[in-house]
Design a protein around this motif. Structure first.
Motif, PDB file in Angstrom:
ATOM      1  N   ALA A   1       0.852  -1.193   0.000  1.00 57.14           N
ATOM      2  CA  ALA A   1       0.000   0.000   0.000  1.00 57.14           C
ATOM      3  C   ALA A   1       0.885   1.239   0.000  1.00 57.14           C
ATOM      4  O   ALA A   1       1.940   1.261   0.633  1.00 57.14           O
ATOM      5  CB  ALA A   1      -0.937   0.003   1.197  1.00 57.14           C
ATOM      6  N   TRP A   2       0.458   2.233  -0.737  1.00 57.21           N
ATOM      7  CA  TRP A   2       1.134   3.526  -0.744  1.00 57.21           C
ATOM      8  C   TRP A   2       0.224   4.538  -0.078  1.00 57.21           C
ATOM      9  O   TRP A   2      -0.977   4.316   0.077  1.00 57.21           O
ATOM     10  CB  TRP A   2       1.437   3.951  -2.181  1.00 57.21           C
ATOM     11  N   HIS A   3       0.804   5.640   0.313  1.00 52.62           N
ATOM     12  CA  HIS A   3       0.050   6.647   1.058  1.00 52.62           C
ATOM     13  C   HIS A   3       0.289   8.025   0.460  1.00 52.62           C
ATOM     14  O   HIS A   3       1.359   8.293  -0.098  1.00 52.62           O
ATOM     15  CB  HIS A   3       0.443   6.629   2.538  1.00 52.62           C
ATOM     16  N   GLY A   4      -0.713   8.855   0.580  1.00 52.31           N
ATOM     17  CA  GLY A   4      -0.593  10.204   0.036  1.00 52.31           C
ATOM     18  C   GLY A   4      -1.606  11.126   0.678  1.00 52.31           C
ATOM     19  O   GLY A   4      -2.158  10.833   1.740  1.00 52.31           O
ATOM     20  N   HIS A   5      -1.871  12.230   0.025  1.00 52.42           N
ATOM     21  CA  HIS A   5      -2.851  13.190   0.527  1.00 52.42           C
ATOM     22  C   HIS A   5      -3.480  13.924  -0.653  1.00 52.42           C
ATOM     23  O   HIS A   5      -2.901  13.969  -1.742  1.00 52.42           O
ATOM     24  CB  HIS A   5      -2.203  14.190   1.496  1.00 52.42           C
ATOM     25  N   ILE A   6      -4.646  14.487  -0.427  1.00 55.73           N
ATOM     26  CA  ILE A   6      -5.320  15.239  -1.486  1.00 55.73           C
ATOM     27  C   ILE A   6      -4.598  16.562  -1.691  1.00 55.73           C
ATOM     28  O   ILE A   6      -4.490  17.376  -0.775  1.00 55.73           O
ATOM     29  CB  ILE A   6      -6.801  15.477  -1.146  1.00 55.73           C
ATOM     30  N   LEU A   7      -4.073  16.752  -2.890  1.00 56.25           N
ATOM     31  CA  LEU A   7      -3.420  18.014  -3.244  1.00 56.25           C
ATOM     32  C   LEU A   7      -4.442  19.025  -3.722  1.00 56.25           C
ATOM     33  O   LEU A   7      -4.370  20.209  -3.376  1.00 56.25           O
ATOM     34  CB  LEU A   7      -2.370  17.771  -4.338  1.00 56.25           C
ATOM     35  N   ARG A   8      -5.403  18.558  -4.502  1.00 58.69           N
ATOM     36  CA  ARG A   8      -6.452  19.447  -5.015  1.00 58.69           C
ATOM     37  C   ARG A   8      -7.784  18.714  -4.968  1.00 58.69           C
ATOM     38  O   ARG A   8      -7.978  17.691  -5.620  1.00 58.69           O
ATOM     39  CB  ARG A   8      -6.134  19.873  -6.448  1.00 58.69           C
ATOM     40  N   ALA A   9      -8.698  19.229  -4.148  1.00 58.67           N
ATOM     41  CA  ALA A   9     -10.028  18.634  -4.040  1.00 58.67           C
ATOM     42  C   ALA A   9     -10.865  19.040  -5.258  1.00 58.67           C
ATOM     43  O   ALA A   9     -10.553  20.019  -5.936  1.00 58.67           O
ATOM     44  CB  ALA A   9     -10.702  19.092  -2.747  1.00 58.67           C
ATOM     45  N   PRO A  10     -11.925  18.287  -5.561  1.00 60.76           N
ATOM     46  CA  PRO A  10     -12.768  18.644  -6.710  1.00 60.76           C
ATOM     47  C   PRO A  10     -13.366  20.040  -6.561  1.00 60.76           C
ATOM     48  O   PRO A  10     -13.796  20.438  -5.472  1.00 60.76           O
ATOM     49  CB  PRO A  10     -13.856  17.574  -6.693  1.00 60.76           C
ATOM     50  N   THR A  11     -13.376  20.772  -7.668  1.00 64.93           N
ATOM     51  CA  THR A  11     -13.954  22.122  -7.678  1.00 64.93           C
ATOM     52  C   THR A  11     -15.140  22.226  -8.624  1.00 64.93           C
ATOM     53  O   THR A  11     -15.920  23.179  -8.532  1.00 64.93           O
ATOM     54  CB  THR A  11     -12.895  23.163  -8.094  1.00 64.93           C
ATOM     55  N   THR A  12     -15.258  21.267  -9.534  1.00 63.68           N
ATOM     56  CA  THR A  12     -16.387  21.249 -10.462  1.00 63.68           C
ATOM     57  C   THR A  12     -16.858  19.812 -10.638  1.00 63.68           C
ATOM     58  O   THR A  12     -16.159  18.864 -10.274  1.00 63.68           O
ATOM     59  CB  THR A  12     -15.995  21.819 -11.846  1.00 63.68           C
ATOM     60  N   VAL A  13     -18.042  19.678 -11.208  1.00 59.73           N
ATOM     61  CA  VAL A  13     -18.611  18.358 -11.505  1.00 59.73           C
ATOM     62  C   VAL A  13     -18.746  18.227 -13.018  1.00 59.73           C
ATOM     63  O   VAL A  13     -19.185  19.162 -13.693  1.00 59.73           O
ATOM     64  CB  VAL A  13     -19.986  18.182 -10.831  1.00 59.73           C
ATOM     65  N   SER A  14     -18.352  17.086 -13.541  1.00 56.31           N
ATOM     66  CA  SER A  14     -18.450  16.842 -14.976  1.00 56.31           C
ATOM     67  C   SER A  14     -18.923  15.421 -15.208  1.00 56.31           C
ATOM     68  O   SER A  14     -18.938  14.587 -14.285  1.00 56.31           O
ATOM     69  CB  SER A  14     -17.099  17.077 -15.661  1.00 56.31           C
ATOM     70  N   SER A  15     -19.298  15.138 -16.449  1.00 53.27           N
ATOM     71  CA  SER A  15     -19.761  13.801 -16.797  1.00 53.27           C
ATOM     72  C   SER A  15     -18.569  12.913 -17.110  1.00 53.27           C
ATOM     73  O   SER A  15     -17.653  13.306 -17.833  1.00 53.27           O
ATOM     74  CB  SER A  15     -20.698  13.860 -18.009  1.00 53.27           C
ATOM     75  N   TYR A  16     -18.590  11.716 -16.559  1.00 55.95           N
ATOM     76  CA  TYR A  16     -17.529  10.731 -16.794  1.00 55.95           C
ATOM     77  C   TYR A  16     -18.215   9.416 -17.077  1.00 55.95           C
ATOM     78  O   TYR A  16     -18.554   8.669 -16.162  1.00 55.95           O
ATOM     79  CB  TYR A  16     -16.619  10.645 -15.569  1.00 55.95           C
ATOM     80  N   GLY A  17     -18.463   9.156 -18.376  1.00 57.69           N
ATOM     81  CA  GLY A  17     -19.288   8.009 -18.720  1.00 57.69           C
ATOM     82  C   GLY A  17     -20.723   8.270 -18.285  1.00 57.69           C
ATOM     83  O   GLY A  17     -21.328   9.280 -18.657  1.00 57.69           O
TER      84      GLY A  17
END
Length: 415
Positions: free
Chosen positions: A290-306
């Motif tokens: 397992a690797w570990h990290g952190h959120i650098l940039r949280a979502p700012t907009t919503v878009s369609s993905y499929g």
């Protein structure tokens, strides 16, 4: 007679009393013998409560170099291998330089022609042309001097009476013709090329210089070198393969200690995400790591993905050591809240009607619907912020799934 009526009244009262007593006895016996519904129970307890949000993402290098073909050609040699660590400036690949050298020779020839053309225009013509023009001017000047001398002689003879006016006139006409011829020769030399010719020659020379610079760069570009330190992680081509101009990904180099994950979260959970939240990263190809990290940039907009409405987040991998590859798909789990000592119950013990939440407690052997307020939630447990105390017993559900819990139901605990 009075005693007889009184006796009948007493008898009726006794019958009524006996009947009521019998009914009470029957209901009492039924109450005592009524079947109690077995229910599973638990207790509200203090324990760590971690809430997470999972999704999938794709690993991307932060610092990457993708080699491109400078022009159409054949790969002559590859000097590195996949997983090789390299320094900036390392020679990665060499393209066949035959075409590049031919383009360079052509550009050099074009530049030489443009330089000569500008020199000719600036000098008024070629050496041969200038020699011819100078000879014409010299001849015209000689004719002019001869005509001037002849005119002077005729004019002197006219004064002595030895020349007629007609002879003087012919001498003047000759001089005029000589002056015109000289002026024309000089004008032809000076005005052969105008300012437009000079601007055109300068433009052609500038284009030729630019083409030569590009051709020289093309020759230099046949040697493809890495501009960064990193690891070679992809070589999709082999020596002697033909590649078109500008072909992408001849070879990929990246710093595999600096990676990020581009992940897409469904719209309902976007509000729980914030910059800096810890993330666990798992790759199916290495399930025990397992690797570990952190959120650098949280979502700012919503878009369609499929078929999904999602928000894009960028996650920095904090402990990448070269063992996680770019462009692989991973599962990321974001810890959105972590309470070290939260009063909580299993989620199956919580009931919801509209905006109201409640649990069932057991009071004197009967279910009692108890309103509660909830806080953090994870997959298995829910925080109770009010309505319950530590170690208070709540009902998980009936032992028999076909039975329904209702307020006031007589139950028996089964742990």
């Amino acid at each position: 007679m009075a005693n007889s009526g009184q006796t009948r009244s007493t008898t009726i009262l006794l019958w009524i009393g006996g009947l009521v007593g019998a009914i009470l006895i029957i209901f009492g016996i039924r109450a005592l013998t009524r079947e109690k519904i077995p229910v599973r129970v638990t207790t509200a307890s203090l324990q760590p409560l971690i809430s997470t949000v999972p999704t999938t993402g794709k690993v991307e290098p932060i610092h990457e170099y993708q080699a491109h073909a400078p022009g159409p050609g054949v790969i002559q040699k590859i000097y590195v291998e996949v997983n090789q660590h390299i320094k900036a400036g390392t020679l990665l690949m060499r393209m066949n330089d035959a075409d590049a050298i031919a383009r360079l020779a052509s550009a050099q020839s074009t530049l030489s022609g443009a330089q000569l053309n500008q020199q000719v225009i600036g000098s008024g013509g070629t050496l041969e042309e200038r020699t011819h023009f100078n000879q014409d001017i010299a001849a015209a000047q000689t004719e002019q001097r001869n005509a001037q001398n002849d005119l002077a002689t005729e004019q002197k003879l006219q004064q002595q009476g030895a020349a007629s006016a007609g002879e003087v006139l012919r001498a003047q006409q000759r001089l005029q013709t000589a002056n015109t011829a000289l002026a024309n020769a000089q004008s032809h030399t000076a005005s052969r090329f105008d300012s437009g010719d000079q601007r055109g020659a300068a433009a052609r020379l500038n284009d030729a210089k630019n083409n030569l610079t590009a051709a020289q760069a093309g020759v230099a570009a046949v040697d493809i070198r890495s501009p960064i330190d990193g690891t070679v992680y992809s070589i999709p081509f082999s020596a002697y393969d033909f590649v078109p101009s500008g072909a992408d990904d001849l070879l990929d180099v990246a710093d595999l200690t600096k990676l990020q994950v581009r992940a897409y979260f469904d719209e309902p959970v976007i509000g729980q995400l914030a910059q800096g939240q810890p993330v666990k990263i798992v790759w199916d190809a290495r399930p025990n790591v397992a690797w570990h990290g952190h959120i650098l940039r949280a979502p700012t907009t919503v878009s369609s993905y499929g078929t999904r409405s999602v928000g894009e987040a960028i996650i920095t991998v904090d402990d990448a050591k070269g063992d996680l590859l770019p462009n692989v798909n991973v599962t990321v789990t974001v810890t959105v809240s972590e309470l070290p000592d939260a009063l909580s119950i299993p989620r199956e013990a919580l009931h919801t009607e509209g905006a109201n939440n409640y649990v069932y407690r057991i009071v004197n052997g009967h279910l009692t619907q108890t309103p509660v307020k909830v806080g953090a939630v994870n997959l298995t447990r829910v925080q109770i912020t009010s309505g319950l105390d530590k170690n208070e017993t709540v009902v998980l559900g009936p032992v028999m799934s076909s039975q329904e819990l209702v307020d006031g139901l007589q139950v028996i605990q089964v742990k």
